[in-house]
Design an enzyme around this catalytic site. Structure first.
Site, PDB file in Angstrom:
ATOM      1  N   GLY A 185      -5.841  -2.384 -60.622  1.00 48.57           N
ATOM      2  CA  GLY A 185      -5.788  -1.349 -59.673  1.00 48.57           C
ATOM      3  C   GLY A 185      -6.711  -0.275 -60.115  1.00 48.57           C
ATOM      4  CD  GLN A 243      -7.151   5.314 -62.459  1.00 46.14           C
ATOM      5  OE1 GLN A 243      -7.091   4.570 -61.539  1.00 46.14           O
ATOM      6  NE2 GLN A 243      -6.917   4.896 -63.609  1.00 46.14           N
ATOM      7  CB  CYS A 255      -3.164   3.981 -67.114  1.00 46.69           C
ATOM      8  SG  CYS A 255      -4.088   5.400 -66.014  1.00 46.69           S
ATOM      9  CG  LEU A 256      -8.189   0.381 -65.637  1.00 48.16           C
ATOM     10  CD1 LEU A 256      -9.056   0.314 -64.697  1.00 48.16           C
ATOM     11  CD2 LEU A 256      -8.253  -0.393 -66.918  1.00 48.16           C
ATOM     12  CG  HIS A 287      -0.241   3.016 -62.061  1.00 46.88           C
ATOM     13  ND1 HIS A 287       0.329   3.018 -63.535  1.00 46.88           N
ATOM     14  CD2 HIS A 287      -1.343   3.353 -62.145  1.00 46.88           C
ATOM     15  CE1 HIS A 287      -0.741   3.304 -64.271  1.00 46.88           C
ATOM     16  NE2 HIS A 287      -1.810   3.446 -63.600  1.00 46.88           N
ATOM     17  CD  GLU A 288      -3.836   2.030 -59.432  1.00 48.15           C
ATOM     18  OE1 GLU A 288      -4.591   3.033 -59.428  1.00 48.15           O
ATOM     19  OE2 GLU A 288      -3.638   0.994 -60.631  1.00 48.15           O
ATOM     20  CG  HIS A 325      -3.995   7.241 -60.758  1.00 47.42           C
ATOM     21  ND1 HIS A 325      -4.120   8.039 -61.821  1.00 47.42           N
ATOM     22  CD2 HIS A 325      -3.818   5.971 -61.221  1.00 47.42           C
ATOM     23  CE1 HIS A 325      -4.158   7.131 -63.124  1.00 47.42           C
ATOM     24  NE2 HIS A 325      -4.069   6.074 -62.505  1.00 47.42           N
TER      25      HIS A 325
HETATM   26  O1  K1U Z   1      -4.554   2.564 -62.495  1.00 42.99           O
HETATM   27  C1  K1U Z   1      -5.085   1.962 -63.562  1.00 42.99           C
HETATM   28  O2  K1U Z   1      -5.406   2.516 -64.513  1.00 42.99           O
HETATM   29  C2  K1U Z   1      -5.292   0.570 -63.385  1.00 42.99           C
HETATM   30  C3  K1U Z   1      -4.043  -0.034 -64.184  1.00 42.99           C
HETATM   31  C4  K1U Z   1      -3.128  -0.376 -63.010  1.00 42.99           C
HETATM   32  C5  K1U Z   1      -1.597  -0.857 -63.422  1.00 42.99           C
HETATM   33  C6  K1U Z   1      -1.378  -1.898 -64.675  1.00 42.99           C
HETATM   34  C7  K1U Z   1       0.042  -2.215 -64.920  1.00 42.99           C
HETATM   35  C8  K1U Z   1       0.888  -1.744 -64.273  1.00 42.99           C
HETATM   36  C9  K1U Z   1       0.684  -0.787 -63.174  1.00 42.99           C
HETATM   37  C10 K1U Z   1      -0.562  -0.628 -62.879  1.00 42.99           C
HETATM   38  C11 K1U Z   1      -4.273  -1.274 -64.946  1.00 42.99           C
HETATM   39  O3  K1U Z   1      -4.963  -2.392 -64.339  1.00 42.99           O
HETATM   40  S1  K1U Z   1      -4.341  -1.207 -66.722  1.00 42.99           S
HETATM   41  C12 K1U Z   1      -4.835  -2.905 -67.115  1.00 42.99           C
HETATM   42  C13 K1U Z   1      -4.038  -4.063 -66.707  1.00 42.99           C
HETATM   43  O4  K1U Z   1      -2.952  -3.788 -66.611  1.00 42.99           O
HETATM   44  C14 K1U Z   1      -4.390  -5.605 -66.894  1.00 42.99           C
HETATM   45  C15 K1U Z   1      -5.903  -5.659 -67.047  1.00 42.99           C
HETATM   46  C16 K1U Z   1      -6.146  -6.844 -67.044  1.00 42.99           C
HETATM   47  C17 K1U Z   1      -5.231  -7.976 -66.729  1.00 42.99           C
HETATM   48  C18 K1U Z   1      -3.995  -7.738 -66.472  1.00 42.99           C
HETATM   49  C19 K1U Z   1      -3.708  -6.424 -66.570  1.00 42.99           C
HETATM   50 ZN    ZN Z   2      -3.814   4.444 -63.792  1.00 43.40          ZN
END
Ligand code: K1U
Ligand code: ZN
Length: 186
Positions: free
Chosen positions: A57, A62, A104-105, A146-147, A150
């Site tokens: 996401g 972001q 979270c990225l 989560h998104e 943000h």
């Molecule tokens: O919003 C963001 O920062 C993105 C975030 C979204 C998210 C992840 C987990 C639970 C809720 C919301 C991410 O994508 S973090 C990376 C991640 O979870 C992931 C990366 C590659 C493969 C699978 C998961």
């Molecule tokens: Zn996030």
């Protein structure tokens, strides 16, 4: 062909802001028809950035745009299921809650369990201004919440106890500092 190539062949990648960037605490404004051209260009870049990260996401704040736009794809390694949501809002949620590990990225390498409603109905618009609703449970429900957070300047760490939040934020600050020092030595 990768998900990135399928969705956004030549879209430029955007730098992802990292906590404590103050922009991540701001409230994003609603998209109006006057923004559609910008948003049409932004969405492919958001998908490309999300897939490259990799993530499931991404919200426009972001990548430094204070507009109510999010992209999600909770199955990027399987059949791509990209979904871009403009002006998303949770219009119904379950009383039932679930705890799921979130990342979270904007808080790279930091993970914690967050408790949220296990099911949500989200209303949103597409890039033509047409209204839609999506019902979600499981990882998609978590990711959508989560998104959308943000867009309101909320981060998953805000759901943690002050102790857990401080441990995680101090760890992040240390890792960011070490990364900058490593880059400086190169
Ligand atoms: O919003 C963001 O920062 C993105 C975030 C979204 C998210 C992840 C987990 C639970 C809720 C919301 C991410 O994508 S973090 C990376 C991640 O979870 C992931 C990366 C590659 C493969 C699978 C998961
Ligand atoms: Zn996030």
């Amino acid at each position: 062909m990768s998900a990135t190539e399928t969705i956004a062949p030549a879209a430029p990648l955007l730098p992802i802001l990292v906590v404590p960037d103050p922009l991540l605490r701001k409230h994003a404004r609603a998209v109006t028809p006057a923004d559609y051209d910008e948003v049409r260009a932004l969405i492919p870049s958001m998908f490309a950035t999300m897939y490259a990260a990799p993530g499931i996401g991404l919200a426009a704040p972001q990548v430094g745009r204070l507009l109510r736009v999010i992209v999600v794809d909770v199955a990027p390694d399987k059949v791509p299921a990209p979904l871009a949501l403009i002006n998303p809002e949770v219009v119904a949620e379950s009383d039932d809650k679930c705890a799921r590990e979130e990342g979270c990225l904007s808080l790279p390498e930091q993970y914690a369990e967050v408790v949220r409603p296990s099911w949500v109905r989200v209303r949103y618009q597409d890039v033509d201004g047409v209204k839609h609703e999506v019902e979600a449970d499981g990882l998609l429900a978590t990711c959508l919440q989560h998104e959308i957070d943000h867009l309101n300047g909320v981060q998953f760490v805000d759901y943690l106890s002050p102790l857990k939040r401080n441990i995680l934020l101090r760890k992040l600050a240390k890792e960011v500092k070490e990364q900058k020092e490593r880059r400086g030595r190169r």
